[in-house]
Each structure stands twice: as C-alpha cells, then as structure tokens.
Design an enzyme around this catalytic site. Structure first.
Site, PDB file in Angstrom:
ATOM      1  N   CYS A 193      60.754  57.555  -6.780  1.00 38.03           N
ATOM      2  CA  CYS A 193      60.071  57.834  -8.194  1.00 38.03           C
ATOM      3  C   CYS A 193      59.814  59.530  -8.244  1.00 38.03           C
ATOM      4  CB  CYS A 193      59.367  56.977  -8.810  1.00 38.03           C
ATOM      5  SG  CYS A 193      57.518  57.235  -8.050  1.00 38.03           S
TER       6      CYS A 193
ATOM      7  N   HIS B   6      40.678  44.044   0.032  1.00 37.01           N
ATOM      8  CA  HIS B   6      40.888  45.279  -0.650  1.00 37.01           C
ATOM      9  C   HIS B   6      42.089  46.098  -0.119  1.00 37.01           C
ATOM     10  CE1 HIS B   6      36.223  44.870  -1.405  1.00 37.01           C
ATOM     11  NE2 HIS B   6      37.053  44.262  -2.708  1.00 37.01           N
TER      12      HIS B   6
ATOM     13  N   GLN C  43      36.871  42.303   3.540  1.00 33.11           N
ATOM     14  CA  GLN C  43      36.836  43.447   2.617  1.00 33.11           C
ATOM     15  C   GLN C  43      37.140  44.885   3.000  1.00 33.11           C
ATOM     16  OE1 GLN C  43      33.341  42.717  -0.209  1.00 33.11           O
ATOM     17  NE2 GLN C  43      32.779  41.559   1.339  1.00 33.11           N
ATOM     18  N   ASN C  44      37.261  44.810   4.340  1.00 35.12           N
ATOM     19  CA  ASN C  44      37.362  46.248   4.967  1.00 35.12           C
ATOM     20  C   ASN C  44      38.792  46.617   5.082  1.00 35.12           C
ATOM     21  OD1 ASN C  44      34.876  45.963   5.784  1.00 35.12           O
ATOM     22  ND2 ASN C  44      35.236  45.020   7.926  1.00 35.12           N
TER      23      ASN C  44
END
Length: 320
Positions: free
Chosen positions: A193, A144, A124-125
């Site tokens: 963009c 993540h 999750q780090n």
C-alpha cells in the site's frame, strides 16, 4: 483439594483430579531473561524520553502525560516513529536472540512433556520467549502479539522479519545510543500500500486482540482444573478476565512478587479455599515446584540465562 504449599500443588498436578492446566503469563516471567517489566523501575514507561523521539510537541506532551500513548493505535497512525524508535533495541535484540527463556518459561514445556496436561499458555508478552522453549505452536496464544512477526498495520501485507530488522537498523534512529544508527529516522513503507505503517505484529493500545484469544479461551477455560497466573499485574484487560472466567471449582495459583487480582476476585490468606499465592521471583518458585514434581532439568541448563543457571547451581537441585 486445598493448596497450602508447593508440595501440595505438585501432588495436585500429578493427580487424576488435574486433567487440564491453563497458564497466563506476564512481563514478570521474562525479568530473569533481562527484559524489564514495562511498569517496574527501569521499565519502558519510567525511562521514556519523549524529548528524544521524532514527534511534534503536542505528541511529546501526550507521551509525558500518558507513556502508553507511544504504543497506541492513535499515535501510530499519526506517526510510526515513536513506536519504532522506542522499540528499536527490542526489535533488534529479538533478531539477535540476546534474551533466553527462563526456568519459568520452560515449565510449560516440562508440564506438556511429562504429563500432557497443558491445555494452553496465554502469554501477554511480545518477546517470543514462550515460543522458544519447544512447545507446539497450538499450545500458545500470544495475547498481545509478537515482535518476531511483521505486517503492515494498514493493509495487512506481511514482511520478512530479518528484512524488516535491516530496515529498522538503517532507517530508525537509536534514541538510547545515537551513534548506533542514522541521525534521523526515515519511513519504512509497505511494499503493497506504500504507507509507512509497517511494524511488528504486536497489539497496539486501542486495537482488538487476536481472534484466537477469544475463541480458544471460551473453549479452554470451562474445562480448566488449574489456572496458573504468572508474573502479571492483572491490570490489563481482557487478558485478566481469565481469572474470573474459569469455573468455581478451578484452583487458581498466583506466582508473583506481590499479591495481584484481589479486585478480580482472587483471595489471599488462610481463609482462601481455591486460591494459592506462591510469593517470589518466577524462576525461584518454578524451580522449587519442578523439584517437588521430581522433573529433571539438566538438559536445559545450558539454554537458560545466567540468572537461571546460577539459581539452579546455587540450590544444587536436579543434579544427576
């Protein structure tokens, strides 16, 4: 097999009954590297200073009420400055490699090298330290995202990490040490963009997780014999779903300073049949486990952060 201690866990890992190991890691695994847990004292959520951030008064009030909004999708598309200003030291620190993987990070590589039983690390780090220990890329799912890869949140156009860091250094003010950067933040625009929505490829609150999390977890979990839950509060979904998505036969080991995940079905105490709680700092527990397994780590000691090196020398283990 019922796991009663690290010696039993070591024997299980080496036994024929254990063929597949899945590891879920959280911020606690990187604390010994010098990276504070966001939710712990000294972490980002406690030290957040909305009054210093480039934002409207309404946005600052929202950050005071809910610190996670600083890294939310809604806030980012209103203005990228809160995300970039709060993350500035982290982004530049990753570029400069000021943090090193710990013993706990290296365990996954040692497991892979010595047994071939590592199926996957779900981290999750966003610090990229799991990627720095020498594991094959396909053994890691960055649940993540990661700081060290950059793209436009609007159109997906990628950007070179070092070039992005140069932009951050010269265009984004340092709210913690104002003398280190420009007095006012300026937009970092996408070359494709033109929008000011370029950022590291971390998952913002309110955004979907990478597809490989769902695809690979559906493939990995049904066959897992051991799930190791390391340094995570287990409060963030859907990453925490791994603990109840494995079969009933899967042994679950929690390595953490305090019990977590009871509301998800993890059991603590002498009556627990499949769950084992190894209480303590991640590095301390993993060094003891590595020694139970008989693995030598002399070749990595110089690559470890100071805390990990001191711990190894203090315990006097694995010295040849």
């Amino acid at each position: 097999m019922k796991i009663n201690d690290l010696a039993t866990l070591g024997r299980f890992i080496l036994s024929p009954e254990c063929k597949s190991v899945v590891i879920l890691t959280g911020a606690g695994i990187s604390v010994a590297s010098g990276i504070p847990d966001f939710r712990s004292p000294g972490g980002m959520y406690e030290t957040l200073r909305p009054e210093l951030i480039t934002a409207t008064e309404k946005q600052r009030r929202l950050m005071e009420i809910n610190p996670t909004s600083v890294v939310s999708t809604e806030m980012f598309f209103q203005t990228a400055f809160p995300y970039l200003e709060v993350r500035r030291p982290f982004i530049l620190g990753v570029r400069d490699k000021i943090w090193k993987p710990t013993i706990a990070h290296y365990f996954a590589r040692l497991l892979h090298d010595n047994t071939g039983k590592l199926t996957r690390v779900y981290t999750q780090n966003i610090d990229g330290l799991t990627n720095a220990v020498g594991l094959p890329d396909d053994k890691i799912v960055s649940v993540h995202g990661t700081i060290s890869k950059v793209a436009c949140e609007n159109c997906g156009q990628g950007m070179d990490f070092d070039s992005f860091c140069n932009e951050v250094e010269t265009k984004i003010k340092d709210i913690y040490n104002p003398e280190n950067g420009p007095r006012e933040s300026q937009p970092i625009r996408c070359s494709s963009c033109g929008k000011a929505t370029v950022k590291p490829k971390t998952v913002l609150f309110g955004s979907s997780l990478p597809a490989d999390f769902f695809e690979l977890s559906a493939q990995d979990l049904p066959a897992a014999d051991l799930l190791m839950v390391v340094g995570t509060s287990l409060v963030v979904g859907p990453a925490n779903s791994l603990v109840y998505s494995v079969p009933q036969s899967t042994i679950r080991v929690v390595i953490n300073n305090e019990p977590v995940g009871e509301e998800l079905g993890i059991e603590y105490g002498p009556e627990a049949e499949r769950d084992y709680f190894a209480q303590g700092n991640c590095d301390d527990v993993f060094l003891d486990l590595i020694n139970e397994l008989g693995w030598n780590v002399d070749d990595i000691i110089d690559d470890l952060p100071e805390y990990s090196q001191t711990l190894m020398r203090m315990k006097g283990k694995n010295q040849s």
